[in-house]
Design a protein around this motif. Structure first.
Motif, PDB file in Angstrom:
ATOM      1  N   ILE A   1       0.895  -1.155  -0.047  1.00  0.00           N
ATOM      2  CA  ILE A   1      -0.205  -0.058   0.110  1.00  0.00           C
ATOM      3  C   ILE A   1       0.951   1.215   0.159  1.00  0.00           C
ATOM      4  CG2 ILE A   1      -1.793   1.119   1.021  1.00  0.00           C
ATOM      5  CD1 ILE A   1      -2.539  -1.389   2.620  1.00  0.00           C
ATOM      6  N   GLU A   2       1.089   1.632  -1.165  1.00  0.00           N
ATOM      7  CA  GLU A   2       2.358   2.664  -1.262  1.00  0.00           C
ATOM      8  C   GLU A   2       1.779   4.015  -0.434  1.00  0.00           C
ATOM      9  OE1 GLU A   2       2.725   3.454  -5.429  1.00  0.00           O
ATOM     10  OE2 GLU A   2       3.451   1.201  -5.916  1.00  0.00           O
ATOM     11  N   ASP A   3       0.580   4.503  -0.711  1.00  0.00           N
ATOM     12  CA  ASP A   3       0.438   5.945   0.035  1.00  0.00           C
ATOM     13  C   ASP A   3       0.583   5.769   1.554  1.00  0.00           C
ATOM     14  OD1 ASP A   3      -1.493   4.272   0.353  1.00  0.00           O
ATOM     15  OD2 ASP A   3      -3.194   5.811   0.283  1.00  0.00           O
ATOM     16  N   ILE A   4       0.567   4.816   2.337  1.00  0.00           N
ATOM     17  CA  ILE A   4       0.894   4.781   3.489  1.00  0.00           C
ATOM     18  C   ILE A   4       2.088   3.863   3.872  1.00  0.00           C
ATOM     19  CG2 ILE A   4      -1.692   5.137   4.416  1.00  0.00           C
ATOM     20  CD1 ILE A   4      -1.875   2.182   4.713  1.00  0.00           C
TER      21      ILE A   4
ATOM     22  N   ASP B   1       9.632  -7.174   8.808  1.00  0.00           N
ATOM     23  CA  ASP B   1      10.047  -6.908  10.305  1.00  0.00           C
ATOM     24  C   ASP B   1       9.553  -7.450  11.330  1.00  0.00           C
ATOM     25  OD1 ASP B   1      12.310  -5.908   9.109  1.00  0.00           O
ATOM     26  OD2 ASP B   1      11.329  -3.712   9.123  1.00  0.00           O
ATOM     27  N   ASN B   2       8.389  -8.357  11.003  1.00  0.00           N
ATOM     28  CA  ASN B   2       7.451  -8.981  11.973  1.00  0.00           C
ATOM     29  C   ASN B   2       6.720  -8.021  12.750  1.00  0.00           C
ATOM     30  OD1 ASN B   2       6.495 -11.345  12.967  1.00  0.00           O
ATOM     31  ND2 ASN B   2       7.687 -11.552  14.798  1.00  0.00           N
ATOM     32  N   VAL B   3       6.440  -7.076  12.074  1.00  0.00           N
ATOM     33  CA  VAL B   3       5.359  -6.100  12.550  1.00  0.00           C
ATOM     34  C   VAL B   3       4.077  -6.254  11.960  1.00  0.00           C
ATOM     35  CG1 VAL B   3       4.884  -3.615  12.811  1.00  0.00           C
ATOM     36  CG2 VAL B   3       7.175  -4.426  12.923  1.00  0.00           C
ATOM     37  N   ASN B   4       2.927  -6.463  12.852  1.00  0.00           N
ATOM     38  CA  ASN B   4       1.515  -6.712  12.335  1.00  0.00           C
ATOM     39  C   ASN B   4       0.861  -5.279  12.442  1.00  0.00           C
ATOM     40  OD1 ASN B   4       1.022  -9.738  12.262  1.00  0.00           O
ATOM     41  ND2 ASN B   4       2.137  -9.393  14.352  1.00  0.00           N
ATOM     42  N   VAL B   5       0.448  -5.157  11.240  1.00  0.00           N
ATOM     43  CA  VAL B   5      -0.380  -3.803  10.851  1.00  0.00           C
ATOM     44  C   VAL B   5      -1.889  -4.212  10.563  1.00  0.00           C
ATOM     45  CG1 VAL B   5      -0.367  -1.909   9.248  1.00  0.00           C
ATOM     46  CG2 VAL B   5       1.616  -2.819   9.669  1.00  0.00           C
ATOM     47  N   LEU B   6      -2.741  -3.523  11.146  1.00  0.00           N
ATOM     48  CA  LEU B   6      -4.061  -3.710  10.964  1.00  0.00           C
ATOM     49  C   LEU B   6      -4.728  -2.762   9.975  1.00  0.00           C
ATOM     50  CD1 LEU B   6      -5.476  -4.513  14.564  1.00  0.00           C
ATOM     51  CD2 LEU B   6      -4.629  -6.124  12.800  1.00  0.00           C
ATOM     52  N   VAL B   7      -5.110  -3.246   8.829  1.00  0.00           N
ATOM     53  CA  VAL B   7      -5.750  -2.107   7.697  1.00  0.00           C
ATOM     54  C   VAL B   7      -6.950  -2.423   7.700  1.00  0.00           C
ATOM     55  CG1 VAL B   7      -5.468  -1.663   5.352  1.00  0.00           C
ATOM     56  CG2 VAL B   7      -3.367  -2.584   6.495  1.00  0.00           C
ATOM     57  N   PRO B   8      -7.992  -1.430   7.654  1.00  0.00           N
ATOM     58  CA  PRO B   8      -9.445  -1.672   7.394  1.00  0.00           C
ATOM     59  C   PRO B   8      -9.722  -2.317   6.102  1.00  0.00           C
ATOM     60  CG  PRO B   8      -8.838   0.555   8.172  1.00  0.00           C
ATOM     61  CD  PRO B   8      -7.564  -0.042   7.819  1.00  0.00           C
ATOM     62  N   ASN B   9     -10.621  -2.879   6.298  1.00  0.00           N
ATOM     63  CA  ASN B   9     -10.980  -3.955   5.096  1.00  0.00           C
ATOM     64  C   ASN B   9     -11.529  -2.957   4.029  1.00  0.00           C
ATOM     65  OD1 ASN B   9     -10.715  -6.582   6.274  1.00  0.00           O
ATOM     66  ND2 ASN B   9     -12.695  -6.536   7.168  1.00  0.00           N
ATOM     67  N   SER B  10     -12.039  -1.911   4.124  1.00  0.00           N
ATOM     68  CA  SER B  10     -12.445  -1.153   3.240  1.00  0.00           C
ATOM     69  C   SER B  10     -11.536  -0.546   2.434  1.00  0.00           C
ATOM     70  CB  SER B  10     -13.563  -0.074   3.572  1.00  0.00           C
ATOM     71  OG  SER B  10     -13.002   0.778   4.703  1.00  0.00           O
ATOM     72  N   ARG B  11     -10.150  -0.196   3.082  1.00  0.00           N
ATOM     73  CA  ARG B  11      -9.171   0.563   2.484  1.00  0.00           C
ATOM     74  C   ARG B  11      -8.533  -0.389   1.401  1.00  0.00           C
ATOM     75  NH1 ARG B  11      -5.681   1.508  -0.070  1.00  0.00           N
ATOM     76  NH2 ARG B  11      -4.015   2.883   0.515  1.00  0.00           N
TER      77      ARG B  11
ATOM     78  N   PRO C   1      -6.004   1.821  -4.357  1.00  0.00           N
ATOM     79  CA  PRO C   1      -5.007   1.060  -5.013  1.00  0.00           C
ATOM     80  C   PRO C   1      -4.212   0.351  -4.002  1.00  0.00           C
ATOM     81  CG  PRO C   1      -5.121   3.308  -5.986  1.00  0.00           C
ATOM     82  CD  PRO C   1      -5.831   3.274  -4.512  1.00  0.00           C
ATOM     83  N   VAL C   2      -4.053  -1.116  -4.321  1.00  0.00           N
ATOM     84  CA  VAL C   2      -3.165  -2.061  -3.660  1.00  0.00           C
ATOM     85  C   VAL C   2      -2.385  -2.731  -4.558  1.00  0.00           C
ATOM     86  CG1 VAL C   2      -3.235  -3.745  -1.933  1.00  0.00           C
ATOM     87  CG2 VAL C   2      -4.880  -2.018  -1.683  1.00  0.00           C
ATOM     88  N   THR C   3      -1.099  -2.906  -4.523  1.00  0.00           N
ATOM     89  CA  THR C   3      -0.463  -3.649  -5.404  1.00  0.00           C
ATOM     90  C   THR C   3      -0.109  -5.140  -4.725  1.00  0.00           C
ATOM     91  OG1 THR C   3       0.933  -1.730  -5.939  1.00  0.00           O
ATOM     92  CG2 THR C   3       1.786  -3.761  -6.610  1.00  0.00           C
ATOM     93  N   ASN C   4      -0.502  -5.968  -5.534  1.00  0.00           N
ATOM     94  CA  ASN C   4      -0.460  -7.434  -5.051  1.00  0.00           C
ATOM     95  C   ASN C   4       0.602  -8.165  -5.717  1.00  0.00           C
ATOM     96  OD1 ASN C   4      -0.798 -10.168  -4.298  1.00  0.00           O
ATOM     97  ND2 ASN C   4      -2.972  -9.996  -4.391  1.00  0.00           N
ATOM     98  N   TRP C   5       1.782  -8.220  -5.057  1.00  0.00           N
ATOM     99  CA  TRP C   5       3.210  -8.900  -5.832  1.00  0.00           C
ATOM    100  C   TRP C   5       2.811 -10.168  -6.006  1.00  0.00           C
ATOM    101  CZ3 TRP C   5       5.222  -4.994  -8.182  1.00  0.00           C
ATOM    102  CH2 TRP C   5       5.313  -3.769  -7.488  1.00  0.00           C
ATOM    103  N   THR C   6       2.013 -11.052  -5.504  1.00  0.00           N
ATOM    104  CA  THR C   6       2.008 -12.291  -5.757  1.00  0.00           C
ATOM    105  C   THR C   6       0.440 -12.711  -6.059  1.00  0.00           C
ATOM    106  OG1 THR C   6       1.540 -12.819  -3.222  1.00  0.00           O
ATOM    107  CG2 THR C   6       3.785 -12.872  -3.992  1.00  0.00           C
ATOM    108  N   LEU C   7      -0.267 -12.066  -6.780  1.00  0.00           N
ATOM    109  CA  LEU C   7      -1.624 -12.535  -6.966  1.00  0.00           C
ATOM    110  C   LEU C   7      -1.510 -13.848  -7.969  1.00  0.00           C
ATOM    111  CD1 LEU C   7      -4.466 -11.610  -7.123  1.00  0.00           C
ATOM    112  CD2 LEU C   7      -4.180 -10.600  -9.335  1.00  0.00           C
TER     113      LEU C   7
END
Length: 349
Positions: free
Chosen positions: A138-141, A161-171, A176-182
């Motif tokens: 997610i480039e913008d964030i 780095d083993n950091v868990n980030v919670l991203v709202p589902n609607s986001r 735009p989201v880049t999926n490198w392994t689609l």
């Protein structure tokens, strides 16, 4: 002492009126029964989810289907439990007006966001443009990592780095989201590097391609996927090249380490081939001093004469590459967890 019959106690509990909703009497016994049903439903949902999660961890190519079954089963048990609890409390479910009115009040009081994220999570599960195990960016964030879980409110993304980030589902749906392994595929990467002017371009190409092809996280070449070296610019300090290579799916999930690993491989290859890399320098052209010119003038000023041929010490053996070790360790970890291997024609050698 006078003992009260047990049946009389239960009848008294059941007849203890708490409230009336739309003509329906809510009793204390009904509320207790509803609470018990809700607790049982939550416990059943947790047990089923845990069991299916273990099955998913051992599965390989059916992992996404098991995750879909896991989410739907958990939601279904909770919905059925809530409906049964409402019925046990004494509320007549056939009265759609009451149910719709309660739902409308809840949404109006601030549940719009909860409902929005829950519906978005269902869309993510069924749409499968992003799935558990995919590596997204997610480039913008500035978030980049693997999807570990799609919950009812947010998606959990774990960075390298083993950091868990919670991203709202609607986001993940609205932005735009880049999926490198689609679809479990890989991608081509560009690794820039430079060499000094005057270097043999053919030697540079052969040395870098040989190092890239020998890397354990480079896919075998096919007609449509070949490693290449491009001359892209005449820079201020030297010739600018790019290595174009197709890495394994495991390496794609660690882009920073992958770029660092290839850069280290390129540096070793150029050193072994005796190719000089450019360094920041300023050349001063001295036409005359003390009646002397060129090297004679420099010697008169106390400066030594620059050797005719320069360069860095050559190394015959590659040096330790920590980034490459990091990429390979991640690949071994995913294989040990049951990650599906890439097709035979795309496995790294």
């Amino acid at each position: 002492m006078t003992q009260i019959p047990t049946s009389l106690g239960l009848n008294t509990l059941e007849q203890s009126q708490v409230a009336r909703i739309a003509g329906t009497t809510i009793t204390l016994g009904g509320l207790v029964s509803a609470a018990v049903i809700l607790i049982l439903a939550l416990a059943a949902s947790w047990l089923v989810t845990r069991a299916l999660r273990r099955v998913r961890e051992r599965a390989d190519r059916t992992r996404q289907a098991v995750y879909l079954l896991e989410r739907l089963t958990a939601y279904g048990i909770i919905v059925v439990g809530v409906m049964a609890a409402i019925s046990a409390a004494g509320v007549n479910l056939s009265s759609l007006t009451v149910f719709a009115g309660a739902l409308g009040i809840g949404v109006g009081l601030g549940l719009q966001g909860v409902v929005k994220e829950f519906v978005s999570g269902l869309f993510l599960i069924f749409d499968r443009m992003v799935s558990v195990g995919d590596y997204i960016e997610i480039e913008d964030i500035g978030i980049r990592g693997a999807i570990m879980e799609i919950g009812p409110r947010a998606t959990r993304v774990r960075t390298n780095d083993n950091v868990n980030v919670l991203v709202p589902n609607s986001r993940l749906i609205e932005q735009p989201v880049t999926n490198w392994t689609l679809k479990g595929d890989t991608r081509r990467i560009h690794v820039p590097f430079s060499v000094a002017y005057g270097s043999d371009r053919g030697k540079v190409r052969d040395a870098v391609l040989s190092a890239a092809r020998a890397s354990p996280f480079t896919l075998p070449e096919t007609e449509t996927r070949k490693s290449q070296v491009w001359l892209v610019a005449f820079g201020d300090k030297g010739l600018s090249f790019e290595l174009l290579v197709w890495p394994t799916r495991e390496a794609v999930k660690r882009p920073a380490a992958m770029h660092a690993a290839y850069t280290w491989l390129i540096a070793d290859a150029l050193d072994a081939a005796g190719v000089e890399v450019p360094v920041s320098q300023t050349d001063i052209r001295l036409r005359a001093a003390f009646g002397m010119e060129g090297e004679d003038a420099l010697q008169r000023l106390g400066y030594g004469v620059r050797p005719a041929t320069g360069g860095f010490p050559q190394r015959s053996a590659p040096t330790a590459n920590d980034a490459a070790d990091d990429v390979m360790a991640a690949a071994r970890e995913e294989m040990s967890e049951g990650e599906p291997d890439p097709p035979a024609d795309r496995q790294g050698g």
